[in-house]
Design a protein around this motif. Structure first.
Motif, PDB file in Angstrom:
ATOM      1  N   GLY A   1       3.083  11.525  12.724  1.00 51.98           N
ATOM      2  CA  GLY A   1       3.765  11.597  11.440  1.00 51.98           C
ATOM      3  C   GLY A   1       4.268  10.265  10.928  1.00 51.98           C
ATOM      4  N   SER A   2       4.033   9.197  11.684  1.00 50.39           N
ATOM      5  CA  SER A   2       4.515   7.877  11.262  1.00 50.39           C
ATOM      6  C   SER A   2       3.644   7.273  10.158  1.00 50.39           C
ATOM      7  CB  SER A   2       4.561   6.924  12.460  1.00 50.39           C
ATOM      8  OG  SER A   2       3.263   6.719  12.995  1.00 50.39           O
ATOM      9  N   GLY A   3       2.408   7.770  10.025  1.00 49.32           N
ATOM     10  CA  GLY A   3       1.501   7.263   8.992  1.00 49.32           C
ATOM     11  C   GLY A   3       0.404   6.367   9.509  1.00 49.32           C
ATOM     12  N   LYS A   4       0.368   6.125  10.817  1.00 48.94           N
ATOM     13  CA  LYS A   4      -0.578   5.127  11.343  1.00 48.94           C
ATOM     14  C   LYS A   4      -2.044   5.554  11.202  1.00 48.94           C
ATOM     15  CE  LYS A   4       0.178   6.651  16.149  1.00 48.94           C
ATOM     16  NZ  LYS A   4       0.832   7.918  15.755  1.00 48.94           N
TER      17      LYS A   4
ATOM     18  N   LYS B   1      -1.600   3.317  -4.604  1.00 44.69           N
ATOM     19  CA  LYS B   1      -1.106   2.055  -5.143  1.00 44.69           C
ATOM     20  C   LYS B   1      -1.288   0.973  -4.086  1.00 44.69           C
ATOM     21  CE  LYS B   1       3.248  -0.042  -6.778  1.00 44.69           C
ATOM     22  NZ  LYS B   1       4.713   0.181  -6.897  1.00 44.69           N
ATOM     23  N   GLY B   2      -1.387  -0.268  -4.517  1.00 45.33           N
ATOM     24  CA  GLY B   2      -1.499  -1.383  -3.588  1.00 45.33           C
ATOM     25  C   GLY B   2      -2.902  -1.955  -3.530  1.00 45.33           C
TER      26      GLY B   2
ATOM     27  N   ILE C   1       2.362   6.773   3.278  1.00 47.87           N
ATOM     28  CA  ILE C   1       2.372   5.320   3.445  1.00 47.87           C
ATOM     29  C   ILE C   1       3.227   4.775   2.308  1.00 47.87           C
ATOM     30  CG2 ILE C   1       0.995   3.197   3.431  1.00 47.87           C
ATOM     31  CD1 ILE C   1       0.586   4.877   5.930  1.00 47.87           C
ATOM     32  N   ASP C   2       4.281   4.040   2.663  1.00 45.77           N
ATOM     33  CA  ASP C   2       5.309   3.685   1.689  1.00 45.77           C
ATOM     34  C   ASP C   2       5.482   2.162   1.610  1.00 45.77           C
ATOM     35  OD1 ASP C   2       7.440   3.648  -0.027  1.00 45.77           O
ATOM     36  OD2 ASP C   2       8.809   4.807   1.244  1.00 45.77           O
ATOM     37  N   ASP C   3       4.728   1.542   0.693  1.00 43.43           N
ATOM     38  CA  ASP C   3       4.858   0.109   0.399  1.00 43.43           C
ATOM     39  C   ASP C   3       4.643  -0.758   1.644  1.00 43.43           C
ATOM     40  OD1 ASP C   3       5.237  -1.964  -1.422  1.00 43.43           O
ATOM     41  OD2 ASP C   3       7.376  -2.119  -0.972  1.00 43.43           O
ATOM     42  N   VAL C   4       3.520  -0.540   2.315  1.00 43.73           N
ATOM     43  CA  VAL C   4       3.204  -1.259   3.559  1.00 43.73           C
ATOM     44  C   VAL C   4       2.374  -2.504   3.249  1.00 43.73           C
ATOM     45  CG1 VAL C   4       1.857  -1.145   5.702  1.00 43.73           C
ATOM     46  CG2 VAL C   4       3.355   0.757   5.050  1.00 43.73           C
ATOM     47  N   SER C   5       2.786  -3.633   3.819  1.00 46.04           N
ATOM     48  CA  SER C   5       2.043  -4.900   3.713  1.00 46.04           C
ATOM     49  C   SER C   5       1.808  -5.444   5.116  1.00 46.04           C
ATOM     50  CB  SER C   5       2.821  -5.924   2.882  1.00 46.04           C
ATOM     51  OG  SER C   5       2.969  -5.495   1.547  1.00 46.04           O
TER      52      SER C   5
ATOM     53  N   LEU D   1       0.828  -1.203   0.000  1.00 44.87           N
ATOM     54  CA  LEU D   1       0.000   0.000   0.000  1.00 44.87           C
ATOM     55  C   LEU D   1       0.867   1.259   0.000  1.00 44.87           C
ATOM     56  CD1 LEU D   1      -3.087   0.555   0.134  1.00 44.87           C
ATOM     57  CD2 LEU D   1      -2.798   0.932   2.582  1.00 44.87           C
ATOM     58  N   CYS D   2       0.508   2.211  -0.860  1.00 39.26           N
ATOM     59  CA  CYS D   2       1.223   3.481  -0.962  1.00 39.26           C
ATOM     60  C   CYS D   2       0.216   4.629  -0.993  1.00 39.26           C
ATOM     61  CB  CYS D   2       2.082   3.540  -2.230  1.00 39.26           C
ATOM     62  SG  CYS D   2       3.397   2.294  -2.307  1.00 39.26           S
ATOM     63  N   PHE D   3       0.594   5.726  -0.338  1.00 38.62           N
ATOM     64  CA  PHE D   3      -0.267   6.912  -0.364  1.00 38.62           C
ATOM     65  C   PHE D   3       0.562   8.162  -0.156  1.00 38.62           C
ATOM     66  CE2 PHE D   3      -2.682  10.207   1.815  1.00 38.62           C
ATOM     67  CZ  PHE D   3      -3.714  10.414   0.905  1.00 38.62           C
ATOM     68  N   SER D   4       0.220   9.211  -0.893  1.00 39.52           N
ATOM     69  CA  SER D   4       0.847  10.517  -0.728  1.00 39.52           C
ATOM     70  C   SER D   4      -0.215  11.577  -0.977  1.00 39.52           C
ATOM     71  CB  SER D   4       2.003  10.688  -1.717  1.00 39.52           C
ATOM     72  OG  SER D   4       2.465  12.029  -1.713  1.00 39.52           O
ATOM     73  N   TYR D   5      -0.248  12.605  -0.125  1.00 42.80           N
ATOM     74  CA  TYR D   5      -1.216  13.686  -0.324  1.00 42.80           C
ATOM     75  C   TYR D   5      -0.872  14.522  -1.555  1.00 42.80           C
ATOM     76  CZ  TYR D   5      -3.236  12.757   4.281  1.00 42.80           C
ATOM     77  OH  TYR D   5      -3.863  12.165   5.348  1.00 42.80           O
TER      78      TYR D   5
END
Length: 275
Positions: A43-46, A61-62, A23-27, A12-16
């Motif tokens: 700021g960790s993305g949780k 993406k993802g 979120i950088d390529d999280v599985s 999973l990827c996400f950017s505003y």
């Protein structure tokens, strides 16, 4: 193919702004009926990850799978009807004039007949120890009481996934402990309910079955609380402290007392046994 789990997140990827990754390529794989923590500093993305799961944000993406079915824009409503989200500040989700009105709000949206509603309201108010407060105005409740009302309003919808987004972060120590104990009780009494807590509270993460540590949008470590929260080096790298019980355990180890205690009571027993 994704494994059989309640929730499966793949790459999973996400950017505003489509430039800076949040979120950088999280599985991540979350088993049905488990209680898991997304742990990390601001700021960790949780919290962004939680919003992606319930469709409040659209991934770049993802893939996200729910019960082995990929979630898309076409079927996101299916996941949203089976998911309940409790926010950091319960005031942001209060709408009714009384506690009773707020707990009932979700049922009204689902058009439950009013003659069936009262029994459900009473049942879930009692489950969070708020039955005596149904006619009170939410504004007059303590922070801990407000969060318990928010929990009742989520649980009355009978979700399959309950997401708690920093649900104890605005509470005083007593309120934190009360809500933590209540969440643990909900987990024990609802074996089919999958609970995800978004937190930077180490003590809250200790209650979970599995912990996922996020830093700068990346998943940096995962495992049981015992595996993850005893790893002082990994925690320091993301500016988190070890839980008190594990810090005490480490100090005792330096004096020759070995323990792998899961709670303070067991740790005290190990200390006495070493005498």
């Amino acid at each position: 193919m994704p494994c059989m789990s309640k929730l499966e997140i793949k790459n999973l990827c996400f950017s505003y702004d489509k430039v800076t990754p949040i979120i950088d390529d999280v599985s991540i794989s979350i088993e049905a009926g488990s209680f898991v923590a997304f742990l990390g500093h601001n700021g960790s993305g949780k919290s962004t990850l939680a919003k992606l799961i319930v469709g409040l944000l659209d991934k770049n993406k993802g893939q996200i799978f729910f019960d082995d079915e990929e979630i898309t824009k076409k079927n996101i409503k299916k996941l949203q009807t089976k998911t309940a989200l409790v926010f950091q500040n319960p005031d942001n989700q209060f709408i009714g004039a009384t506690v009773e009105d707020d707990i009932a709000f979700g049922l009204e949206n689902r058009q439950m007949p009013h003659e069936q509603m009262q029994d459900e309201i009473n049942k879930f108010a009692e489950s969070v120890n708020m039955l005596d407060y149904l006619k009170k105005e939410p504004i007059n409740l303590s922070g801990g009481q407000k969060q318990r009302v928010a929990l009742a309003g989520a649980l009355i919808l009978k979700p399959e996934i309950l997401i708690l987004d920093e649900a104890t972060s605005m509470l005083d120590p007593q309120g934190k402990n009360t809500v933590r104990e209540l969440i643990d009780k909900i987990h024990q009494e609802n074996p089919n309910l999958t609970i995800i807590t978004i937190t930077h509270d180490i003590d809250e993460a200790l209650l979970c079955d599995k912990v996922f540590i996020l830093s700068k949008g990346k998943l940096v470590k995962s495992g049981t609380p015992q595996e993850v929260l005893r790893d002082e080096k990994a925690l320091l790298e993301v500016k988190l402290d070890m839980p008190f019980i594990y810090r005490l355990e480490k100090k005792l180890s330096e004096t020759g007392i070995d323990s792998q205690a899961e709670n303070l009571e067991q740790l005290v027993e190990d200390i006495w046994a070493s005498k």
